[in-house]
Design a protein around this motif. Structure first.
Motif, PDB file in Angstrom:
ATOM      1  N   ILE A 153      48.381  58.778  45.372  1.00  0.00           N
ATOM      2  CA  ILE A 153      47.192  57.987  45.727  1.00  0.00           C
ATOM      3  C   ILE A 153      46.476  58.636  46.909  1.00  0.00           C
ATOM      4  O   ILE A 153      45.257  58.794  46.900  1.00  0.00           O
ATOM      5  CB  ILE A 153      47.583  56.528  46.034  1.00  0.00           C
ATOM      6  N   GLU A 194      44.144  50.932  45.436  1.00  0.00           N
ATOM      7  CA  GLU A 194      44.671  51.741  44.335  1.00  0.00           C
ATOM      8  C   GLU A 194      46.043  51.240  43.886  1.00  0.00           C
ATOM      9  O   GLU A 194      46.362  51.295  42.695  1.00  0.00           O
ATOM     10  CB  GLU A 194      44.753  53.221  44.728  1.00  0.00           C
ATOM     11  N   LYS A 205      45.063  48.403  41.675  1.00  0.00           N
ATOM     12  CA  LYS A 205      44.358  48.821  40.472  1.00  0.00           C
ATOM     13  C   LYS A 205      45.273  49.592  39.511  1.00  0.00           C
ATOM     14  O   LYS A 205      45.290  49.320  38.310  1.00  0.00           O
ATOM     15  CB  LYS A 205      43.160  49.687  40.868  1.00  0.00           C
ATOM     16  N   ARG A 206      46.036  50.538  40.026  1.00  0.00           N
ATOM     17  CA  ARG A 206      46.858  51.393  39.167  1.00  0.00           C
ATOM     18  C   ARG A 206      48.176  50.748  38.759  1.00  0.00           C
ATOM     19  O   ARG A 206      48.690  51.030  37.685  1.00  0.00           O
ATOM     20  CB  ARG A 206      47.197  52.705  39.888  1.00  0.00           C
ATOM     21  N   HIS A 207      48.735  49.927  39.657  1.00  0.00           N
ATOM     22  CA  HIS A 207      50.106  49.471  39.439  1.00  0.00           C
ATOM     23  C   HIS A 207      50.281  47.955  39.475  1.00  0.00           C
ATOM     24  O   HIS A 207      51.389  47.465  39.259  1.00  0.00           O
ATOM     25  CB  HIS A 207      51.036  50.111  40.470  1.00  0.00           C
TER      26      HIS A 207
END
Length: 87
Positions: free
Chosen positions: A13, A49, A52-54
């Motif tokens: 990230i 992030e 959003k990603r995880h």
């Protein structure tokens, strides 16, 4: 997820947020902001992030838990594992 896998997620990230930073010598027990040119907006981007990603939510009161790679792993690994258990 292991501590090392979690640290890699955080470094991935950071590499996206601050692509000019050299992450090869980041010390896991030293505050990230003491080692890298990260400002408060970069730090917020890391938190965003993660969500959003995880799907990891980090309340503002817990931001201090993300100071170093070691503390990130201590804080985030249980959250990643709890999400994995729900899947």
């Amino acid at each position: 997820m292991t501590n090392d896998e979690c640290k890699k997620v955080v470094l991935d990230i950071i590499s996206d947020i601050a692509p000019d930073e050299d992450l090869s010598n980041v010390k896991p027990d030293v505050r990230l902001r003491d080692q890298l040119q990260l400002d408060s907006m970069d730090f917020l981007d890391i938190v965003m992030e993660l969500r959003k990603r995880h799907g990891i939510e980090v309340p503002e009161a817990d931001y201090i838990q993300l100071a170093s790679l070691d503390s990130c792993a201590l804080y985030l690994v249980p959250k990643f594992n709890a999400l994995a258990a729900k899947s």
